[in-house]
Design an enzyme around this catalytic site. Sequence first.
Site, PDB file in Angstrom:
ATOM      1  N   GLY A 191     -17.676 155.728 -26.088  1.00 35.22           N
ATOM      2  CA  GLY A 191     -17.500 156.813 -27.059  1.00 35.22           C
ATOM      3  C   GLY A 191     -18.078 156.476 -28.416  1.00 35.22           C
ATOM      4  CG  MET A 230     -19.024 149.315 -31.895  1.00 38.05           C
ATOM      5  SD  MET A 230     -17.628 148.545 -31.004  1.00 38.05           S
ATOM      6  CE  MET A 230     -17.196 147.266 -32.172  1.00 38.05           C
ATOM      7  CD  GLU A 275     -14.410 154.095 -32.586  1.00 35.89           C
ATOM      8  OE1 GLU A 275     -14.340 152.902 -32.887  1.00 35.89           O
ATOM      9  OE2 GLU A 275     -14.150 154.538 -31.444  1.00 35.89           O
TER      10      GLU A 275
HETATM   11  N1  B3K Z   1     -14.057 149.007 -29.647  1.00 34.12           N
HETATM   12  C1  B3K Z   1     -14.971 149.918 -29.000  1.00 34.12           C
HETATM   13  C2  B3K Z   1     -15.099 149.698 -27.558  1.00 34.12           C
HETATM   14  C3  B3K Z   1     -16.009 148.597 -27.169  1.00 34.12           C
HETATM   15  C4  B3K Z   1     -16.220 148.574 -25.689  1.00 34.12           C
HETATM   16  C5  B3K Z   1     -17.028 147.424 -25.253  1.00 34.12           C
HETATM   17  N2  B3K Z   1     -17.335 147.503 -23.837  1.00 34.12           N
HETATM   18  C6  B3K Z   1     -14.607 151.339 -29.255  1.00 34.12           C
HETATM   19  C7  B3K Z   1     -13.213 151.580 -29.589  1.00 34.12           C
HETATM   20  O1  B3K Z   1     -12.289 151.313 -28.858  1.00 34.12           O
HETATM   21  O2  B3K Z   1     -12.978 152.054 -30.663  1.00 34.12           O
HETATM   22 ZN    ZN Z   2     -10.802 151.319 -30.342  1.00 33.66          ZN
END
Ligand code: B3K
Ligand code: ZN
Length: 850
Positions: A255, A257, A292
């Site tokens: 979705g 990052m 995010e």
């Molecule tokens: N932290 C990222 C997700 C990363 C996934 C890596 N395979 C998005 C989120 O959870 O906000």
């Molecule tokens: Zn997250």
Amino acid sequence: MKDSAPVAIQLADYRPFSHLIDSVHLTFRLDPAATRVLSRIAFRPNPAATPGDRLRLDGEGLTLISAAIDGVAVSPEIDDTGLTVDVPEGAFIWEAEVEIAPATNTALEGLYMSGGMYCTQCEAEGFRKITFYPDRPDVMAPFEVRIEGDMPVLLSNGNPGATANGVAEWSDPWPKPAYLFALVAGDLVAHSDRFTTCEGREVALNIWVRPGDEDKCAYAMDALKRSMKWDEDVYGRAYDLSVFNIVAVDDFNMGAMENKGLNIFNSKYVLASPETATDRDFELIEGIIAHEYFHNWTGNRITCRDWFQLCLKEGLTVFRDQQFSGDMRSAPVKRIESVLALRGRQFREDNGPLAHPVRPERYVEINNFYTATVYEKGAEVIGMLKRIVGDDAYYKALNLYFDRHDGQACTIEDWLKVFEDATGRDLTQFKRWYTQPGTPRLKVEERFENNRLTVTLTQSTPPTPGHQEKLPQLIPVAIGFLHPKGHEMLETKVLEMDKVQETVTFDTQGTRPVASILRGFSAPVIVERNLTAQQRAFLLAHDTDPFNKWEAGRALAKEVLVAMIADNQAPPSGFLDGLEAVLRDDTLDPAFRALVLALPGEDDIAQTLFDGGLTPDPDAIHAARRRLLLTLAEHLSEPLAITYDAMAVPGPYSPDAHAAGRRALRLAALGLLGWIDGGERAASQFADADNMTEQAGALAALMTIGAGDEQAAAFQRQWSGDRLVMDKWFMMQPLYAAPDRAAQMTRVLSERADFDWKNPNRFRSLIGGLAGNHAGLHAASGDAYALIADWLIRLDPVNPQTTARMTTIFETWRRYDADRQQMMRRALERIANQPGLSRDTGEMVGRILG
Ligand code: B3K
Ligand code: ZN
């Protein structure tokens, strides 16, 4: 079969890194085929680690051009996963130059190209594909970045520094782990705005998109500003840089990052206009933008010690985004939607071969653990904690968490300690929610004696892979009481159940109430309670807890469907009347009424049958559900028609929750009416629609009743130039196809030139659309299984992460009859036996096969 089984990483093996990093300086000389990355890193020994005279850095697919320590050239030992080099005893400067090829990086991890622009994805372990580095979250450092490239816009984390033609410098003062690094370079335009924080900081906000898309950013920007304000108001957390950039990219594995100061988003979760995005898209954009952004504190300022602690940032941030969405929209509707998602994805995971604790103990590929259990169950665990300690203590504990751990990489133990210190409670038993996998069952028995109601609760958690025996968990059970006349009696009690069995007696002054158990879905458990259809209908009519009101209708619908499938019974009129009363009740939120009207999906019914000891027959489920839809439509035809007309939203489209709720109810009515009006209303709505919610909703209603070919073709002609809308077109056709046609239709669509299968959104739309068609996926021919396996085999060498994630289509294989089991097993084994299969997919199919 693969030559050697990859080794699993174990939580118990955690060791701190040998060194700390004081500063990182990176220079990028961008080139699609040969980007040069120069690094200068100041290391010093980590007092918390065992000293050694060798340094180990992670690195994958890098061509080392040169390396030096304190200015003297060195020749490290390089292997497949990194390098090892002798280092001085004290502090030193490591310098290296490596070459990478972003243009051929189809895995979309590390530095890659999407539609001519450069972008990065480093979480979890993508930074090691950019340069040699200790690529682990507990190594945090401030970063300085210089980008040299022939692109108009050059972005990285932090605050902007000097910029000249083809060069930009960025400086991120907040120490961060490498997984939060980001770089973007491209021909981009910004939709800009400003925000002044409660601390008086002026922040420039930019959403960067490809030229032509700038008019589709207003909603995301609005959601961002609301998120920033909400985090200040509710959690006291302000933003901490002078700029916040968001970039939309078309090729993205997930979705979005949360890279520090430079969030990168799948364009699907940024771009929206009334004509191209549905209400659901707007809602998702709002939620993901918030998610995010909220990571800036829960994830970035305080991060995870190691990847086993992933739920520390993800569970908490999901919980926060759910709170935000509840505040922005309707809290009860949001709660029901969250539980629907939890049951649809997390319960399914927790009750199958992929079950794992919220904090896993081992992994082969960490990307395989960005799961519903870590995210959604992780959020439920936080919700329970808040319920147990109370709101005031929750926010007190959160303030302590931010004060105590700012700038640190933490564990679940640190998190729970904060709650223990803030409240004086012992959370040892509560911690089992993090360590024991599986969904607890909560058996409820009631007795009414001597004018008192006695409720006996018994908990048990079935065995899951690697976890046979389960200890009792601390389960908060909110119980309300309804007088037989329909009003509330007594106060809602929150019982903190900590034993296998507990009995509580309530003095109900001679009246036998109907208990409303697990109000608000106060714990992520499966309630087993024998209620009569009349009692459920009573709760549907009278429960003042919106979640349990909805839940009563849901349980009733499932029982009706099971009886139709297993015993060929006709739907009872009590159920139909109960739904009619809700439909006609104008005092209820339309969005809520839409949720009550929606029948459980076929996958959900299959799981219900399986839990009841029956083998689900996908065709029978499909037929019964359609029969019930038709019955509902016939029984409710008059109020449905009235509702359809009454819920029309006049004036220009607005994505707000109120208008969206009316459209949701109107579409629910339209879908049912299709069964009796031959799709007449849907066809005219399709023709008149001026927004995507109504256009796609009408098309779905037509397709569901086996019509809509003409409209599907018109839709394709109208939207062939819009990738995101075309993704909907690719998804809807297999999703709503007749079961026996679904696989063939998917095959035909997959042969089209615009089936750009290397684009994760497009791949997920088409293959995910087929997988979402329960009876189509499980058609007796096995064609869908074989087709999906073929495509996963083809995608794996190109994009292991997306392939691995999609293998979960098969995670329920043991639910079905022997023939289907055998066909699914064959499909999985065919994938498992591919030469050179990725570690990602190999781990997943291995676990699914068990
Ligand atoms: N932290 C990222 C997700 C990363 C996934 C890596 N395979 C998005 C989120 O959870 O906000
Ligand atoms: Zn997250």
